[in-house]
Design a protein around this motif. Structure first.
Motif, mmCIF file in Angstrom:
data_model
loop_
_atom_site.group_PDB
_atom_site.id
_atom_site.type_symbol
_atom_site.label_atom_id
_atom_site.label_comp_id
_atom_site.label_asym_id
_atom_site.label_seq_id
_atom_site.Cartn_x
_atom_site.Cartn_y
_atom_site.Cartn_z
ATOM 1 N N SER A 9 0.828 -1.211 0.000
ATOM 2 C CA SER A 9 0.000 0.000 0.000
ATOM 3 C C SER A 9 0.863 1.261 0.000
ATOM 4 O O SER A 9 0.490 2.273 -0.611
ATOM 5 N N LEU A 10 2.018 1.227 0.655
ATOM 6 C CA LEU A 10 2.898 2.392 0.662
ATOM 7 C C LEU A 10 3.552 2.598 -0.697
ATOM 8 O O LEU A 10 3.732 3.739 -1.147
ATOM 9 N N ALA A 64 0.980 4.144 -2.821
ATOM 10 C CA ALA A 64 0.792 5.551 -2.461
ATOM 11 C C ALA A 64 1.914 6.417 -3.013
ATOM 12 O O ALA A 64 1.672 7.540 -3.489
ATOM 13 N N ALA A 119 -3.606 1.907 -2.342
ATOM 14 C CA ALA A 119 -2.976 2.583 -1.208
ATOM 15 C C ALA A 119 -3.921 2.692 -0.015
ATOM 16 O O ALA A 119 -3.502 2.543 1.138
ATOM 17 N N ALA A 148 -0.196 5.405 4.326
ATOM 18 C CA ALA A 148 -0.252 5.503 2.871
ATOM 19 C C ALA A 148 -0.647 6.904 2.439
ATOM 20 O O ALA A 148 -0.102 7.451 1.468
#
Length: 420
Positions: free
Chosen positions: A143-144, A147, A359, A369
């Motif tokens: 998810s990071l 993002a 994200a 995120a």
């Protein structure tokens, strides 16, 4: 219980019992799927590369070599992997990487940028050889990474609005047709928008002159130069984006279609291909995801064991287009900048939407995120280090901090339930 049909289940095979190669396995549907994949792949991402090269002030010869390098590497590596595993392994240059270069490449000496391309390729290769790909994905939350990519892309998608304020008669019709096409003919929406833009630009006499093109279609060697700044701002983000935004979804597409091959093989082979072509300007080749789905699904052939032909045709087309890369780049350089900016932004729109969805989907990392996205989108540079790195550091730190905080007490649960 598997939801795959008997034919789909047959696609899940090991290298030892792969289907024997035969020219009789070729079908018009496989060839058409490969052509469609290349049309989608070149219609948008190619313009992103041109836009990045223009922003960085690269020469036409350097741009031609860049296109040659990523196209030839994609074609040769894709053919080799497809023949090795008898599955449609569709390769591509790193579109998120090209989007990163839109922001990070300007101001970086070209030799140092090439050195960063080489360093990123070495990192990817080592990850592949060591078999650490799956472990790396567990260490850094996906998810990071999504993002960070979303933050990088946001600025360039938003540039479409800026282009519309200056060239409304060109940009607005392209954008409207793109979104209408997303509803009525999603696979051809971008192609239709670009076609309309070309027609409007011709009608308004917005093309440049052919005399401005002085490049060639062949490779141009550049000696890589080392720079810590380029390594941190370019190499590390390029490697991270390749692993998380290309190889991870690329393997997921193969697996979803019933093709199970070890990730070590494509990561290593494509990493080595990137190492070889980095001095020629190639920023990295990876597994394709979106266009790969065109060649791995039933549209290519009802029999999964015959779809590998789509991978071979796709690889051959890459090589042909790579040889003509300089000429293609020259033609694109004649286009008005507003058209290139709009086409690139529309091409990135779906990727931005997918990145934001990925994200924010994980509630456990949502706040981290969001911070990663904000920092990446800010374009901030501190101590010579670009926003992608600061976004990773900020998001990673908050993710670790929130993960370590105490869990909510049971008393808070009725309050949350009352909101539902």
């Amino acid at each position: 219980m598997s939801t795959l049909s008997p034919r789909e289940s047959a696609a899940s095979q090991t290298h030892a019992d792969r289907v024997p190669f035969s020219w009789s396995h070729f079908s018009p549907s496989a060839g058409l799927a490969a052509v469609l994949a290349l049309l989608v792949g070149y219609s948008g991402p190619f313009l992103i590369i041109v836009h990045a090269a223009q922003s960085a002030g690269l020469s036409a010869a350097q741009l031609g070599s860049w296109v040659w390098a990523v196209s030839i590497a994609s074609g040769v590596a894709g053919i080799w992997l497809t023949l090795r595993w008898r599955v449609p392994v569709i390769t591509a240059w790193s579109t998120p990487g090209a989007a990163l270069l839109l922001a990070a490449l300007p101001g970086v000496p070209y030799g140092e940028a090439v050195g960063a391309f080489l360093a990123a390729a070495v990192i990817v290769t080592l990850v592949g050889v060591s078999g650490a790909f799956d472990k790396l994905m567990k260490i850094f939350p996906a998810s990071l990474a999504a993002a960070m990519l979303g933050g990088i892309l946001f600025h360039f998608v938003a540039d479409v609005a800026g282009a519309a304020s200056q060239q409304a008669l060109l940009v607005v019709p392209m954008t409207v047709l793109f979104f209408v096409g997303r509803k009525l003919f999603p696979r051809f929406a971008l192609l239709a928008a670009i076609g309309l833009g070309l027609a409007i630009a011709s009608w308004q006499g917005m093309y440049g002159t052919a005399g401005s093109w002085q490049g060639s279609s062949g490779p141009l060697f550049t000696m890589p130069q080392w720079s810590w700044t380029a390594f941190i701002n370019l190499a590390l983000p390029l490697a991270l984006l390749a692993l998380t935004s290309q190889f991870l979804p690329g393997m997921a597409v193969l697996s979803a279609s019933g093709y199970h091959i070890p990730a070590r093989s494509p990561v290593t082979v494509l990493g080595l291909a990137s190492v070889i072509t980095a001095p020629l300007g190639g920023h990295g080749v990876t597994l394709a995801a979106i266009i790969a789905a065109i060649c791995t699904g039933p549209e290519a052939h009802p029999d999964p064991q015959r779809r590998y032909m789509a991978g071979l045709v796709c690889g051959a087309l890459y090589i042909v287009l790579g040889i003509a890369g300089g000429a293609l780049a020259g033609l694109v350089l004649l286009l008005p900048k507003a058209l290139v900016v709009t086409a690139a932004g529309l091409a990135l729109f779906g990727t931005l939407a997918s990145s934001l969805t990925a994200a924010l989907m994980d509630e456990g990392h949502r706040e981290a995120a969001l911070l990663t996205f904000v920092v990446a989108a800010s374009g901030v540079t501190i101590a010579g280090l670009g926003s992608p790195l600061w976004a990773v550091l900020a998001g990673g730190s908050v993710s670790w901090l929130l993960k370590a905080r105490p869990k909510s007490t049971p008393a808070s649960k009725p309050v949350m339930q009352g909101k539902n």
